[in-house]
Design a protein around this motif. Structure first.
Motif, mmCIF file in Angstrom:
data_model
loop_
_atom_site.group_PDB
_atom_site.id
_atom_site.type_symbol
_atom_site.label_atom_id
_atom_site.label_comp_id
_atom_site.label_asym_id
_atom_site.label_seq_id
_atom_site.Cartn_x
_atom_site.Cartn_y
_atom_site.Cartn_z
ATOM 1 N N GLN A 177 -2.171 10.621 18.318
ATOM 2 C CA GLN A 177 -3.623 10.718 18.283
ATOM 3 C C GLN A 177 -4.112 9.847 19.528
ATOM 4 N N VAL A 223 0.835 -1.204 0.017
ATOM 5 C CA VAL A 223 0.000 0.105 0.037
ATOM 6 C C VAL A 223 0.821 1.005 -0.041
ATOM 7 N N THR A 276 -1.171 10.560 9.354
ATOM 8 C CA THR A 276 -0.602 10.003 10.613
ATOM 9 C C THR A 276 0.658 9.136 10.101
ATOM 10 N N THR A 277 0.716 8.716 8.864
ATOM 11 C CA THR A 277 1.881 7.924 8.312
ATOM 12 C C THR A 277 3.093 8.707 8.405
ATOM 13 N N VAL A 287 1.810 4.582 0.344
ATOM 14 C CA VAL A 287 1.286 5.759 1.119
ATOM 15 C C VAL A 287 1.655 7.066 0.767
ATOM 16 N N GLU A 299 -8.067 14.767 3.838
ATOM 17 C CA GLU A 299 -9.180 13.630 4.365
ATOM 18 C C GLU A 299 -8.499 12.468 5.003
ATOM 19 N N SER A 300 -9.356 11.644 5.476
ATOM 20 C CA SER A 300 -9.159 10.705 6.369
ATOM 21 C C SER A 300 -8.611 9.573 5.370
ATOM 22 N N GLU A 315 -3.803 15.150 15.664
ATOM 23 C CA GLU A 315 -5.194 15.655 16.137
ATOM 24 C C GLU A 315 -5.238 15.844 17.495
ATOM 25 N N GLY A 363 -2.721 9.891 4.540
ATOM 26 C CA GLY A 363 -1.517 9.424 4.986
ATOM 27 C C GLY A 363 -0.986 10.587 5.843
HETATM 28 N N1 LIG Z 1 -0.743 -1.167 9.047
HETATM 29 C C1 LIG Z 1 -1.149 -0.980 7.616
HETATM 30 N N2 LIG Z 1 -1.339 -1.619 6.722
HETATM 31 C C2 LIG Z 1 -1.817 -1.483 5.558
HETATM 32 N N3 LIG Z 1 -2.352 -0.140 5.574
HETATM 33 C C3 LIG Z 1 -2.294 0.798 6.389
HETATM 34 C C4 LIG Z 1 -1.629 0.279 7.558
HETATM 35 N N4 LIG Z 1 -1.691 1.529 8.358
HETATM 36 C C5 LIG Z 1 -2.472 2.541 7.597
HETATM 37 N N5 LIG Z 1 -2.723 2.106 6.407
HETATM 38 C C6 LIG Z 1 -3.269 2.743 5.275
HETATM 39 O O1 LIG Z 1 -2.446 3.887 4.889
HETATM 40 C C7 LIG Z 1 -3.363 5.031 4.561
HETATM 41 C C8 LIG Z 1 -2.966 6.276 5.240
HETATM 42 O O2 LIG Z 1 -3.229 5.956 6.581
HETATM 43 P P1 LIG Z 1 -3.021 7.194 7.828
HETATM 44 O O3 LIG Z 1 -3.621 6.560 9.126
HETATM 45 O O4 LIG Z 1 -1.684 7.746 7.489
HETATM 46 O O5 LIG Z 1 -4.197 8.349 7.256
HETATM 47 P P2 LIG Z 1 -4.695 9.643 7.734
HETATM 48 O O6 LIG Z 1 -4.756 10.766 7.014
HETATM 49 O O7 LIG Z 1 -3.808 9.940 9.070
HETATM 50 O O8 LIG Z 1 -5.949 9.128 8.036
HETATM 51 P P3 LIG Z 1 -7.056 9.529 9.687
HETATM 52 O O9 LIG Z 1 -7.681 11.145 9.272
HETATM 53 O O10 LIG Z 1 -8.299 8.885 9.140
HETATM 54 O O11 LIG Z 1 -6.269 9.285 10.731
HETATM 55 C C9 LIG Z 1 -4.876 4.571 4.844
HETATM 56 O O12 LIG Z 1 -5.178 4.094 3.324
HETATM 57 C C10 LIG Z 1 -4.730 3.185 5.633
HETATM 58 O O13 LIG Z 1 -5.624 2.254 5.404
#
Ligand SMILES: Nc1ncnc2c1ncn2[C@@H]1O[C@H](COP(=O)(O)OP(=O)(O)OP(=O)(O)O)[C@@H](O)[C@H]1O
Length: 326
Positions: free
Chosen positions: A97, A18, A45-46, A20, A39-40, A180, A43
């Motif tokens: 978070q 995946v 948090t990543t 990201v 948007e949720s 957050e 990425g």
């Molecule tokens: N351990 C994992 N394995 C596979 N995919 C993952 C994993 N952790 C996160 N993802 C995917 O990575 C993408 C980014 O996730 P992330 O949590 O970074 O987004 P975000 O913008 O912080 O979302 P939110 O606002 O909902 O917290 C998402 O599509 C999620 O499904």
């Protein structure tokens, strides 16, 4: 300062990678509050985890790195991905978070404070002396030192969040990351937390990085911000410019969708959904939802570049402006 250089990451899953973060390049300066919005699932948090060096399997850095640079007590330091964790708490700290639930519910806060302070920072003092310094610091932040004797479950969500922010900033780190920080708190408590973060940044003159899906949070406290879309940065610039004169089609639609005080017009959201990160479309990832997309947008990934001084975006449609501005 944090430099993010050509960063791409992916989660390794049994169904494939995946992807990201994709080719992220930007700098977060000293002495600023920098916001990351999107948007949720885009990425945020990543990205924050990668900045803080929480890169544990299944998350892998495929390319690039993060560099943390600064000066503390007259000494320059520089740490890059893989080494940034050596300086956790000291030069970089993280408010995760749902931070309120990271505290151990059955351990008094004073013990959690003492455990988080690096050994080399307390070797010359007794625990009581360290705790006296912590108590003074809490008073500076208008928090009662009595919280040190409390168990987390005895505090409200807002108090726990303030305690975590105090814990994260006690060592005066040059960079503080907050994911957050106001989610799940009521509006009055949210305002108090935002004020606390702003006051701390002014006091420490450090870098604060705030991730929030709430554009109101960015409007209130950030100096500059990045708008993420599907694992990349769509636009980056001064917060007031992003709100008053967005240049990327995604940012324009996002800002247009925000409700305005005193207006009774129904705002419409952005039609469609972001693409799946496992199998994103070729070209610009926003193209399927962009009303201005051309064939080129659907086939060629746009470069993230400076469109105007201090204003960055990834969009083919802004190319003319780049040419005009040289
Ligand atoms: N351990 C994992 N394995 C596979 N995919 C993952 C994993 N952790 C996160 N993802 C995917 O990575 C993408 C980014 O996730 P992330 O949590 O970074 O987004 P975000 O913008 O912080 O979302 P939110 O606002 O909902 O917290 C998402 O599509 C999620 O499904």
């Amino acid at each position: 300062m944090l430099k993010i250089e050509n960063l791409s990451t992916s989660y390794k899953t049994i169904d494939g990678d995946v992807h990201v973060l994709k080719d992220i390049n930007f700098e977060i300066k000293d002495n600023e509050i920098f916001g990351i919005a999107g948007e949720s699932g885009c990425g945020k948090t990543t990205l924050l985890n990668t900045l803080y060096d929480i890169v544990d399997y299944p998350l892998v850095i495929d390319q690039g790195r993060v560099v943390l640079e600064g000066e503390k007590d007259g000494k320059k330091y520089s740490f890059e991905s893989g080494k940034i964790r050596d300086t956790w708490w000291n030069n970089i700290a993280y408010v995760p978070q749902a931070a309120q639930s990271v505290l151990n519910p059955i351990v008094r806060l004073k013990t959690q404070f003492l455990d988080s302070i690096p050994k080399d920072q307390k070797k010359n003092e007794k625990p009581e002396e360290t705790l006296a310094r912590v108590a003074d610091y809490l008073k500076e932040l208008n928090l009662s030192p009595d919280v040190l004797e409390s168990f987390p479950f005895q505090l409200s969500g807002g108090m726990r969040q303030r305690a975590i922010i105090a814990l994260a900033t006690f060592m005066s780190p040059g960079v503080v990351l907050a994911d957050e920080p106001t989610t799940a708190l009521d509006v009055v408590v949210q305002k108090g937390i935002l004020m606390m973060l702003m006051r701390l940044q002014k006091q420490l003159k450090n870098t604060m990085i705030i991730v929030s899906h709430d554009m109101g949070v960015h409007y209130q406290i950030t100096d500059r911000m990045a708008i993420m879309y599907s694992g990349s940065i769509a636009e980056l610039g001064k917060t007031e410019d992003i709100f008053n004169d967005p240049i990327h089609p995604y940012t324009k639609m996002l800002v247009d969708a925000l409700p305005r005080v005193g207006e009774d017009v129904q705002r419409v959201g952005i039609a469609g959904r972001p693409p799946a990160l496992k199998n994103p479309p070729p070209g610009c990832r926003f193209a399927p939802r962009c009303p201005h997309a051309t064939d080129r947008c659907r086939s060629e990934v746009p470069k993230f570049r400076e469109i105007r001084p201090g204003r960055f975006a990834a969009c083919h449609l802004l190319e003319e402006e780049v040419k005009t501005n040289g």
